[in-house]
Design a protein around this motif. Sequence first.
Motif, PDB file in Angstrom:
ATOM      1  N   TYR A 158      33.012  29.941  39.472  1.00 25.62           N
ATOM      2  CA  TYR A 158      33.664  29.016  40.398  1.00 25.62           C
ATOM      3  C   TYR A 158      35.086  29.475  40.700  1.00 25.62           C
ATOM      4  CZ  TYR A 158      35.655  24.756  42.354  1.00 25.62           C
ATOM      5  OH  TYR A 158      36.288  23.855  43.176  1.00 25.62           O
ATOM      6  N   TRP A 159      35.833  29.855  39.671  1.00 20.44           N
ATOM      7  CA  TRP A 159      37.215  30.281  39.881  1.00 20.44           C
ATOM      8  C   TRP A 159      37.263  31.533  40.755  1.00 20.44           C
ATOM      9  CZ3 TRP A 159      41.284  33.607  39.538  1.00 20.44           C
ATOM     10  CH2 TRP A 159      42.563  33.036  39.455  1.00 20.44           C
ATOM     11  N   LEU A 160      36.389  32.475  40.464  1.00 17.17           N
ATOM     12  CA  LEU A 160      36.400  33.728  41.213  1.00 17.17           C
ATOM     13  C   LEU A 160      36.007  33.528  42.670  1.00 17.17           C
ATOM     14  CD1 LEU A 160      34.777  36.004  38.494  1.00 17.17           C
ATOM     15  CD2 LEU A 160      37.109  36.222  39.387  1.00 17.17           C
ATOM     16  N   SER A 161      35.087  32.621  42.931  1.00  9.96           N
ATOM     17  CA  SER A 161      34.650  32.400  44.311  1.00  9.96           C
ATOM     18  C   SER A 161      35.588  31.478  45.075  1.00  9.96           C
ATOM     19  CB  SER A 161      33.224  31.842  44.340  1.00  9.96           C
ATOM     20  OG  SER A 161      33.159  30.568  43.714  1.00  9.96           O
ATOM     21  N   GLU A 162      35.963  30.340  44.477  1.00  5.45           N
ATOM     22  CA  GLU A 162      36.720  29.330  45.209  1.00  5.45           C
ATOM     23  C   GLU A 162      38.234  29.550  45.180  1.00  5.45           C
ATOM     24  OE1 GLU A 162      35.318  27.159  47.113  1.00  5.45           O
ATOM     25  OE2 GLU A 162      33.307  27.749  46.485  1.00  5.45           O
ATOM     26  N   LEU A 163      38.748  30.175  44.134  1.00  2.64           N
ATOM     27  CA  LEU A 163      40.189  30.403  44.058  1.00  2.64           C
ATOM     28  C   LEU A 163      40.574  31.841  44.371  1.00  2.64           C
ATOM     29  CD1 LEU A 163      39.730  27.806  42.029  1.00  2.64           C
ATOM     30  CD2 LEU A 163      42.139  28.207  41.624  1.00  2.64           C
ATOM     31  N   LEU A 164      39.704  32.797  44.042  1.00  6.62           N
ATOM     32  CA  LEU A 164      40.039  34.196  44.316  1.00  6.62           C
ATOM     33  C   LEU A 164      39.351  34.712  45.568  1.00  6.62           C
ATOM     34  CD1 LEU A 164      41.941  36.142  42.932  1.00  6.62           C
ATOM     35  CD2 LEU A 164      40.011  37.068  41.649  1.00  6.62           C
ATOM     36  N   GLY A 165      38.278  34.054  45.988  1.00  2.20           N
ATOM     37  CA  GLY A 165      37.648  34.408  47.250  1.00  2.20           C
ATOM     38  C   GLY A 165      36.616  35.509  47.200  1.00  2.20           C
ATOM     39  N   THR A 175      33.025  37.228  47.247  1.00  2.29           N
ATOM     40  CA  THR A 175      31.758  36.904  47.888  1.00  2.29           C
ATOM     41  C   THR A 175      30.643  36.845  46.841  1.00  2.29           C
ATOM     42  OG1 THR A 175      31.167  39.220  48.258  1.00  2.29           O
ATOM     43  CG2 THR A 175      32.518  38.127  49.952  1.00  2.29           C
ATOM     44  N   PRO A 176      29.511  36.206  47.163  1.00  8.55           N
ATOM     45  CA  PRO A 176      28.388  36.169  46.207  1.00  8.55           C
ATOM     46  C   PRO A 176      27.932  37.561  45.784  1.00  8.55           C
ATOM     47  CG  PRO A 176      28.034  34.566  47.953  1.00  8.55           C
ATOM     48  CD  PRO A 176      29.244  35.363  48.347  1.00  8.55           C
ATOM     49  N   GLU A 177      27.965  38.526  46.723  1.00 11.79           N
ATOM     50  CA  GLU A 177      27.541  39.878  46.390  1.00 11.79           C
ATOM     51  C   GLU A 177      28.471  40.521  45.362  1.00 11.79           C
ATOM     52  OE1 GLU A 177      25.930  38.490  50.077  1.00 11.79           O
ATOM     53  OE2 GLU A 177      28.033  38.726  49.479  1.00 11.79           O
ATOM     54  N   VAL A 178      29.771  40.321  45.548  1.00 13.27           N
ATOM     55  CA  VAL A 178      30.736  40.883  44.592  1.00 13.27           C
ATOM     56  C   VAL A 178      30.618  40.176  43.249  1.00 13.27           C
ATOM     57  CG1 VAL A 178      33.189  41.209  44.107  1.00 13.27           C
ATOM     58  CG2 VAL A 178      32.313  41.625  46.410  1.00 13.27           C
ATOM     59  N   LEU A 179      30.352  38.874  43.257  1.00 14.69           N
ATOM     60  CA  LEU A 179      30.182  38.138  42.004  1.00 14.69           C
ATOM     61  C   LEU A 179      29.029  38.693  41.184  1.00 14.69           C
ATOM     62  CD1 LEU A 179      30.803  34.369  42.822  1.00 14.69           C
ATOM     63  CD2 LEU A 179      31.959  35.750  41.093  1.00 14.69           C
ATOM     64  N   VAL A 180      27.951  39.062  41.841  1.00  8.39           N
ATOM     65  CA  VAL A 180      26.813  39.663  41.132  1.00  8.39           C
ATOM     66  C   VAL A 180      27.251  40.939  40.430  1.00  8.39           C
ATOM     67  CG1 VAL A 180      24.581  40.800  41.445  1.00  8.39           C
ATOM     68  CG2 VAL A 180      25.045  38.645  42.623  1.00  8.39           C
ATOM     69  N   GLY A 187      29.281  43.694  35.160  1.00  2.00           N
ATOM     70  CA  GLY A 187      30.318  44.598  34.678  1.00  2.00           C
ATOM     71  C   GLY A 187      30.651  44.396  33.212  1.00  2.00           C
ATOM     72  N   PRO A 188      31.389  45.352  32.627  1.00  2.55           N
ATOM     73  CA  PRO A 188      31.706  45.323  31.196  1.00  2.55           C
ATOM     74  C   PRO A 188      32.680  44.226  30.796  1.00  2.55           C
ATOM     75  CG  PRO A 188      32.873  47.129  32.271  1.00  2.55           C
ATOM     76  CD  PRO A 188      31.945  46.558  33.300  1.00  2.55           C
ATOM     77  N   LEU A 189      33.401  43.639  31.759  1.00  3.53           N
ATOM     78  CA  LEU A 189      34.414  42.637  31.427  1.00  3.53           C
ATOM     79  C   LEU A 189      33.893  41.206  31.519  1.00  3.53           C
ATOM     80  CD1 LEU A 189      37.562  44.110  33.252  1.00  3.53           C
ATOM     81  CD2 LEU A 189      37.024  44.209  30.812  1.00  3.53           C
ATOM     82  N   TRP A 190      32.619  41.042  31.874  1.00  2.32           N
ATOM     83  CA  TRP A 190      32.152  39.668  32.088  1.00  2.32           C
ATOM     84  C   TRP A 190      32.187  38.837  30.807  1.00  2.32           C
ATOM     85  CZ3 TRP A 190      32.145  36.842  36.131  1.00  2.32           C
ATOM     86  CH2 TRP A 190      31.569  35.567  36.062  1.00  2.32           C
ATOM     87  N   ALA A 191      31.889  39.443  29.680  1.00  2.00           N
ATOM     88  CA  ALA A 191      31.931  38.690  28.419  1.00  2.00           C
ATOM     89  C   ALA A 191      33.340  38.149  28.166  1.00  2.00           C
ATOM     90  CB  ALA A 191      31.495  39.579  27.257  1.00  2.00           C
ATOM     91  N   THR A 192      34.367  38.946  28.507  1.00  2.00           N
ATOM     92  CA  THR A 192      35.746  38.482  28.365  1.00  2.00           C
ATOM     93  C   THR A 192      36.036  37.355  29.348  1.00  2.00           C
ATOM     94  OG1 THR A 192      36.446  40.691  27.658  1.00  2.00           O
ATOM     95  CG2 THR A 192      38.164  39.194  28.428  1.00  2.00           C
TER      96      THR A 192
END
Length: 258
Positions: A149-156, A158-163, A168-173
């Motif tokens: 939610y933060w990445l899409s609504e506050l950082l902008g 796209t759904p494709e980039v979110l996937v 990516g290796p940093l998602w757990a963080t």
Amino acid sequence: MRKVVSRDGTTIAYRSAGEGPPIILMNGAFRDHTIFDSLVPELAPHCTTYVYDRRGRGESGDAPAYAVEREIEDLAALIEEAGGEAVVFAGSTGANLALEAAMAGVPITRLALHEPYFRTGGHPKPPADCMEVLRGLLEDGRRGETAEYWLSELLGLTPEVLVEWRRGPLWATNEENAHTLVYDTTILGDFDVPTERLARLRVPALVVYSENTGDWLRDAARATARALPNGWGMGLPGSWHRVQTDVLGRVLAGFALG
């Protein structure tokens, strides 16, 4: 990591490397001190470089209730540890926090900012209820959805980039530090550049942005530089919300040495 005790008793974990005038690096949303692993070697030959985990992340402690003032006190404690005054470099939402600290009188000798988070120039602001949504997701234990939610609504993003981010290796963080997104959103306030308050800030300030960053991030950086009496903006080679590390290191070292 070494520890310094902030005013409210929270322990803040930090590392230092190099010799010379002190420069403290402050991360933005999601991240801890490791985001600067590639930048420290660029700065350490010129400066005593400090990196730290902001409260609630990594090896630093936290408090039951969050307030921007506590994070300002964390930075002040680290600056005291570094000798009483320091250059500060901060990126993204960390840049907003660094500005708040400077305006609160923390002894920052020079301030370098990378793409502070403001919405200006007609760029739409995040949803008015974004804080309530973030808190609700966290209360339900939905940390991954909080990050999305933060990445899409506050950082902008796209759904494709979110996937791609989720893979990516940093998602757990991202999920581990999801609770601190409320902290960073609190720092951002109404998302406007506080031009009247910044006009009273006399600290020399460099605001950098990537030549290939998003329009709203570039416009925010330029607006921030214009609002600072002793500020100037600089476009540097890089990608979206990221400046090329070796170039950034040279620029920061030169700025810190004055």
